[in-house]
Write an enzyme that holds these catalytic residues in place. Structure first.
Site, mmCIF file in Angstrom:
data_model
loop_
_atom_site.group_PDB
_atom_site.id
_atom_site.type_symbol
_atom_site.label_atom_id
_atom_site.label_comp_id
_atom_site.label_asym_id
_atom_site.label_seq_id
_atom_site.Cartn_x
_atom_site.Cartn_y
_atom_site.Cartn_z
ATOM 1 N N SER A 1 40.565 -6.504 -0.868
ATOM 2 C CA SER A 1 39.880 -6.234 -0.164
ATOM 3 C C SER A 1 38.673 -5.175 -0.677
ATOM 4 C CB SER A 1 41.027 -5.152 0.400
ATOM 5 O OG SER A 1 41.359 -4.013 0.409
ATOM 6 N N LYS A 2 37.897 -5.158 0.551
ATOM 7 C CA LYS A 2 36.901 -4.877 0.237
ATOM 8 C C LYS A 2 36.392 -2.667 -0.231
ATOM 9 C CE LYS A 2 32.491 -5.978 0.776
ATOM 10 N NZ LYS A 2 31.862 -6.861 1.198
#
Length: 496
Positions: free
Chosen positions: A256-257
């Site tokens: 994930s970012k």
RNA sequence: GGUGUGUUCGUCUAGUGGUUAGGACGCUGCCCUCUCACGGCGGAAGCAGGGGUUCAACUCCCCUACGCACUACCA
């Protein structure tokens, strides 16, 4: 039997955000498979969720796919025999089929509100029961339902899932997968806003677009029995299902970012080449069976087969990505790097008018084999375009001590009086000076390198000096010695 | 909770009943060398656990554990 169909696959993203590397890998496997087998690769946009529509996401998505070089044979921009390739533009088709399903007794209108559904779910959850629709509207007589629909009452269309029996399908990688129909509830096919759900649109489009193999993320496995039921209701032949493993972050969770880079755009900005990403992603969950790891695009197409896909999810290892990028840097030539690197240098402050094209090329040549990512050219190469502003602290402590200023001056004088400024003469000068002073070559080389570049590593010193030019070298040697003499050596910590 | 799916070095993987369990990244020792990188030669590091089947299990079957996914009028 019908004649063997031409292999057709599709990447069907929903334009709701950036292109995640997991999505990119799915697109890549579809593309590789199509190219390997000589089939068609289509791009279809699944924009049936009006609440999540994002115009920019679509633009970015298309740009990212192009950057990766995953060109589609049919789809947005290029068209094709099954236009349109945007689901939001195919609404009448889905609605017609939903009506047919109702007429044929395979589906029914449902008048339950979202509020009722939420409540139902809540109660089921609280009692630790499986959450599923209680099929309240399934028992409404068809005539009554038809009247209510005709009267304009808000409703969805739901599929009638059999109460008993199993739905069985074959996943190409995992074999037979069985679901009991009683745990499958009556899924929504058409929403209140008359848009189809993914399930309906996906089945109809895959059928009409003659998709033969569905390669998608394995989060779709639980939905597949519903799709199979839909194919059965329509009387259509389902495609071959190939559910791809997911890509995980270093912690074993989702990539994930939040935890760093996760999208194709992120990695582009970090300075990775598209070919590196293609090569690396292809090796996540697939490998040809041998020791080969560095594989260019054509090679990947040549050896890619579905059978070699591993059903196990894989962790994205950025260290290995970095290594692979370095392998590509080693093999790409100066011409390849110029358009990528020169703008970076200029942006960082290099005066494009003050240096010749050849000078830029020399800098690239000297730097590319020791760089791993594009920004490395800037982080460890700006001294080609500007005098060192400060010197690496650790190295300065070691080599800019007492007496080093006179050493630099001696070297300065030697260089100034050299009959020719080339690597051979420089090497001779350094050897002779070292001998004269009773020192080792490194004792002269390291302070010199620090004086002219400010950092403790880089190209061979003599090559570097020749590249920078005699004037610049003399100026920098002198500036360093003057700084040492005055005790005003500015230092900085270099991240290696 | 239910359903499904997966489990070989830290990570990516090879392996399909008999192997000293192989390679790569990373880590590490040495070599090359003016540094860094590249390259070369070594090293540490793995079959989740328990039952079967079999003369023989990393390989086949079952169970357990753990991870992950799904469980929306999102895809």
């Amino acid at each position: 039997m019908s004649s063997p169909a031409r292999t057709r696959v599709r990447f069907a993203p929903s334009p709701t955000g950036y292109l995640h590397v997991g999505g990119a890998r799915t697109a890549l496997f579809n593309w590789l498979f199509a190219k390997h087998i000589g089939g068609d690769f289509l791009l279809r946009i699944e924009d049936t969720d009006q609440t999540r529509y994002d115009a920019k996401a679509l633009v970015d998505l298309i740009a990212d796919l192009k950057w990766l070089g995953l060109q589609w044979d049919e789809g947005p921009e290029v068209g094709g025999p099954h236009e349109p390739y945007f689901q939001s533009q195919r609404l009448p088709l889905y609605q017609k089929h939903a009506r047919e399903l109702v007429a044929g007794g395979h589906a029914y209108p449902c008048f339950c509100t979202s509020e009722r559904m939420d409540e139902l779910r809540e109660v089921q959850k609280r009692n630790n029961l499986p959450t599923s629709y209680d099929r309240l509207c399934r028992s409404i007589p068809p005539e009554t339902a038809a009247q209510r629909v005709a009267a304009g009452e808000k409703h969805t269309i739901r599929l009638k899932v059999p109460f008993n029996g199993d739905t069985v399908f074959k996943d190409f990688l995992r074999g037979t997968i069985t679901y009991q129909n009683r745990i499958l509830d009556d899924l929504v096919l058409l929403k209140t806003d008359l848009f189809p759900t993914y399930h309906l649109a996906n089945v109809i489009d895959d059928h009409y677009m003659q998709i033969t193999h569905v390669l998608r993320g394995d989060e779709w496995i639980p939905s597949t029995p519903r799709h199979v039921l839909l194919y059965q209701a329509f009387g259509w032949e389902p495609p071959t299902f190939v559910h791809l493993p997911v890509i995980l972050g270093p912690d074993g969770g989702k990539l994930s970012k939040r935890k760093g880079a996760a999208s194709v755009g992120d990695y582009r900005e970090l300075g990775y080449l598209p070919e590196t990403l293609i090569n690396f992603l292809s090796l996540l969950g697939w490998n040809p069976g041998g020791d080969e790891e560095y594989m260019e695009r054509d090679r990947l197409i040549e050896v890619f087969t579905l059978e070699k896909i591993n059903p196990k999810s894989a962790v994205f290892d950025e260290k290995k990505l970095e290594w692979l990028n370095g392998q590509y840097f080693l093999r790409r030539d100066v011409d390849f790097f110029m358009p990528l690197v020169k703008p970076l240098w200029i942006k960082a402050g290099a005066d494009a008018t003050a240096f010749s094209e050849d000078y830029f090329r020399t800098a690239v040549a000297l730097l590319k084999d020791r760089s791993k990512r594009l920004p490395d050219f800037v982080a460890y190469g700006m001294y080609f375009f500007q005098e060192p502003q400060a010197y690496d602290e650790k190295t300065a402590k070691k080599y800019f001590g007492p007496g080093s200023e006179s050493l630099l001056e001696t070297l300065h004088a030697g260089i100034a009086s050299l009959p020719a400024f080339d690597t051979a003469h420089l090497e001779t000068l350094y050897k002779e000076t070292a001998e004269k002073l009773g020192k080792k070559g490194g004792d002269l080389i390291h302070p010199s390198r620090l004086a002219i570049s400010g950092i403790p590593f880089g190209p061979g010193l003599y090559e570097l000096m020749v590249a920078l030019g005699k004037d610049a070298v003399l100026r920098r040697m002198h500036a360093a010695s003057a700084a040492i003499k005055s005790g005003q050596v500015k230092t900085v910590l270099t991240a290696a």
